[in-house]
Design a protein around this motif. Structure first.
Motif, PDB file in Angstrom:
ATOM      1  N   PHE A 115      24.480   1.980  -3.098  1.00  0.00           N
ATOM      2  CA  PHE A 115      23.288   2.797  -3.280  1.00  0.00           C
ATOM      3  C   PHE A 115      22.218   2.404  -2.279  1.00  0.00           C
ATOM      4  O   PHE A 115      22.033   1.225  -1.973  1.00  0.00           O
ATOM      5  CB  PHE A 115      22.739   2.637  -4.706  1.00  0.00           C
ATOM      6  N   ILE A 116      21.501   3.412  -1.776  1.00  0.00           N
ATOM      7  CA  ILE A 116      20.342   3.222  -0.917  1.00  0.00           C
ATOM      8  C   ILE A 116      19.200   4.034  -1.523  1.00  0.00           C
ATOM      9  O   ILE A 116      19.424   4.841  -2.432  1.00  0.00           O
ATOM     10  CB  ILE A 116      20.624   3.659   0.547  1.00  0.00           C
ATOM     11  N   ARG A 117      17.988   3.805  -1.040  1.00  0.00           N
ATOM     12  CA  ARG A 117      16.838   4.611  -1.480  1.00  0.00           C
ATOM     13  C   ARG A 117      16.265   5.344  -0.279  1.00  0.00           C
ATOM     14  O   ARG A 117      16.191   4.798   0.815  1.00  0.00           O
ATOM     15  CB  ARG A 117      15.761   3.743  -2.115  1.00  0.00           C
ATOM     16  N   ASP A 118      15.842   6.584  -0.520  1.00  0.00           N
ATOM     17  CA  ASP A 118      15.206   7.345   0.554  1.00  0.00           C
ATOM     18  C   ASP A 118      13.743   6.924   0.648  1.00  0.00           C
ATOM     19  O   ASP A 118      13.287   6.086  -0.145  1.00  0.00           O
ATOM     20  CB  ASP A 118      15.418   8.848   0.353  1.00  0.00           C
ATOM     21  N   PRO A 119      12.973   7.458   1.596  1.00  0.00           N
ATOM     22  CA  PRO A 119      11.579   7.012   1.765  1.00  0.00           C
ATOM     23  C   PRO A 119      10.693   7.237   0.540  1.00  0.00           C
ATOM     24  O   PRO A 119       9.692   6.540   0.368  1.00  0.00           O
ATOM     25  CB  PRO A 119      11.072   7.849   2.951  1.00  0.00           C
ATOM     26  N   GLU A 120      11.061   8.186  -0.314  1.00  0.00           N
ATOM     27  CA  GLU A 120      10.277   8.444  -1.526  1.00  0.00           C
ATOM     28  C   GLU A 120      10.682   7.533  -2.674  1.00  0.00           C
ATOM     29  O   GLU A 120       9.998   7.463  -3.679  1.00  0.00           O
ATOM     30  CB  GLU A 120      10.455   9.908  -1.963  1.00  0.00           C
ATOM     31  N   GLY A 121      11.852   6.882  -2.549  1.00  0.00           N
ATOM     32  CA  GLY A 121      12.346   6.023  -3.617  1.00  0.00           C
ATOM     33  C   GLY A 121      13.499   6.618  -4.401  1.00  0.00           C
ATOM     34  O   GLY A 121      14.023   5.992  -5.318  1.00  0.00           O
ATOM     35  N   TYR A 122      13.924   7.843  -4.065  1.00  0.00           N
ATOM     36  CA  TYR A 122      15.060   8.443  -4.759  1.00  0.00           C
ATOM     37  C   TYR A 122      16.332   7.660  -4.459  1.00  0.00           C
ATOM     38  O   TYR A 122      16.555   7.220  -3.333  1.00  0.00           O
ATOM     39  CB  TYR A 122      15.262   9.901  -4.336  1.00  0.00           C
ATOM     40  N   LEU A 123      17.161   7.499  -5.465  1.00  0.00           N
ATOM     41  CA  LEU A 123      18.409   6.770  -5.334  1.00  0.00           C
ATOM     42  C   LEU A 123      19.485   7.684  -4.761  1.00  0.00           C
ATOM     43  O   LEU A 123      19.666   8.818  -5.217  1.00  0.00           O
ATOM     44  CB  LEU A 123      18.832   6.253  -6.707  1.00  0.00           C
ATOM     45  N   VAL A 124      20.204   7.175  -3.753  1.00  0.00           N
ATOM     46  CA  VAL A 124      21.271   7.924  -3.090  1.00  0.00           C
ATOM     47  C   VAL A 124      22.541   7.079  -3.132  1.00  0.00           C
ATOM     48  O   VAL A 124      22.559   5.953  -2.644  1.00  0.00           O
ATOM     49  CB  VAL A 124      20.906   8.245  -1.620  1.00  0.00           C
ATOM     50  N   GLU A 125      23.575   7.619  -3.742  1.00  0.00           N
ATOM     51  CA  GLU A 125      24.871   6.942  -3.813  1.00  0.00           C
ATOM     52  C   GLU A 125      25.703   7.314  -2.589  1.00  0.00           C
ATOM     53  O   GLU A 125      25.742   8.475  -2.189  1.00  0.00           O
ATOM     54  CB  GLU A 125      25.610   7.388  -5.071  1.00  0.00           C
ATOM     55  N   ILE A 126      26.366   6.324  -2.011  1.00  0.00           N
ATOM     56  CA  ILE A 126      27.300   6.562  -0.908  1.00  0.00           C
ATOM     57  C   ILE A 126      28.662   6.071  -1.376  1.00  0.00           C
ATOM     58  O   ILE A 126      28.818   4.909  -1.751  1.00  0.00           O
ATOM     59  CB  ILE A 126      26.907   5.785   0.370  1.00  0.00           C
ATOM     60  N   GLY A 127      29.638   6.974  -1.374  1.00  0.00           N
ATOM     61  CA  GLY A 127      30.980   6.614  -1.823  1.00  0.00           C
ATOM     62  C   GLY A 127      32.003   6.778  -0.720  1.00  0.00           C
ATOM     63  O   GLY A 127      31.773   7.468   0.276  1.00  0.00           O
ATOM     64  N   ASP A 128      33.136   6.156  -0.923  1.00  0.00           N
ATOM     65  CA  ASP A 128      34.244   6.258   0.024  1.00  0.00           C
ATOM     66  C   ASP A 128      34.833   7.663  -0.045  1.00  0.00           C
ATOM     67  O   ASP A 128      35.174   8.150  -1.118  1.00  0.00           O
ATOM     68  CB  ASP A 128      35.303   5.213  -0.333  1.00  0.00           C
ATOM     69  N   GLY A 129      34.942   8.318   1.099  1.00  0.00           N
ATOM     70  CA  GLY A 129      35.457   9.683   1.166  1.00  0.00           C
ATOM     71  C   GLY A 129      36.829   9.852   0.558  1.00  0.00           C
ATOM     72  O   GLY A 129      37.185  10.934   0.093  1.00  0.00           O
ATOM     73  N   ALA A 130      37.633   8.783   0.526  1.00  0.00           N
ATOM     74  CA  ALA A 130      38.960   8.867  -0.092  1.00  0.00           C
ATOM     75  C   ALA A 130      38.832   9.196  -1.582  1.00  0.00           C
ATOM     76  O   ALA A 130      39.686   9.882  -2.144  1.00  0.00           O
ATOM     77  CB  ALA A 130      39.717   7.569   0.111  1.00  0.00           C
ATOM     78  N   LEU A 131      37.761   8.728  -2.225  1.00  0.00           N
ATOM     79  CA  LEU A 131      37.536   9.057  -3.634  1.00  0.00           C
ATOM     80  C   LEU A 131      37.300  10.549  -3.804  1.00  0.00           C
ATOM     81  O   LEU A 131      37.790  11.164  -4.751  1.00  0.00           O
ATOM     82  CB  LEU A 131      36.332   8.287  -4.193  1.00  0.00           C
ATOM     83  N   TYR A 132      36.540  11.136  -2.868  1.00  0.00           N
ATOM     84  CA  TYR A 132      36.281  12.571  -2.938  1.00  0.00           C
ATOM     85  C   TYR A 132      37.585  13.353  -2.859  1.00  0.00           C
ATOM     86  O   TYR A 132      37.794  14.308  -3.600  1.00  0.00           O
ATOM     87  CB  TYR A 132      35.348  13.025  -1.816  1.00  0.00           C
ATOM     88  N   ASP A 133      38.465  12.949  -1.980  1.00  0.00           N
ATOM     89  CA  ASP A 133      39.740  13.653  -1.835  1.00  0.00           C
ATOM     90  C   ASP A 133      40.501  13.664  -3.152  1.00  0.00           C
ATOM     91  O   ASP A 133      41.077  14.670  -3.540  1.00  0.00           O
ATOM     92  CB  ASP A 133      40.578  13.015  -0.727  1.00  0.00           C
TER      93      ASP A 133
END
Length: 140
Positions: A115-133
């Motif tokens: 997880f990262i936060r954008d400049p406003e503080g919103y939480l952004v999840e980054i996942g492995d693309g293999a999971l999306y498949d």
């Protein structure tokens, strides 16, 4: 029916656009100025057509009652109980890049997400693309 976009209200539209463009690779798709500058909307999109609407309300906007300036929201962005998620085509390199930028706030290696936060503080999840498949196959 299909999912079209999600929305975040932001205080600094330029910083938000730069973050989603430079950090996550989204492209600006559209821009609207409503109510004589009271409200600006930028749509950021990915290659699959999913979009994030970034809304900056500079003052109350008589044309629409559901957008208010970020500082008037009852809950600040960093306390919002939700997040948006992106899947990475190059997970290991993106994780290394985001670590180097000091953006990573939480890692869950067992689930191949961080997880990262954008400049406003919103939480952004980054996942492995293999999971999306795998998920995409289950929904077809």
């Amino acid at each position: 029916m299909f999912f079209y976009h999600a929305n975040f209200n932001v205080k600094d539209l330029n910083a938000a656009v730069a973050f989603y463009r430079d950090v996550l690779g989204l492209k600006q798709v559209d821009y609207f100025n409503v109510g004589d500058g009271a409200l600006e909307l930028v749509f950021m999109g990915d290659e699959r057509g999913m979009m994030l609407e970034l809304t900056c309300a500079h003052r109350e906007c008589p044309e629409t009652e559901f957008y208010v300036p970020q500082e008037k929201l009852a809950i600040p962005a960093e306390k919002m109980p939700f997040h948006i998620a992106f899947y990475s085509h190059d997970y290991a390199n993106d994780l290394a890049k985001h670590r180097a930028m000091g953006l990573v706030v939480d890692e869950e290696p067992h689930a191949s997400v961080y997880f990262i936060r954008d400049p406003e503080g919103y939480l952004v999840e980054i996942g492995d693309g293999a999971l999306y498949d795998n998920i995409a196959k289950q929904t077809q």
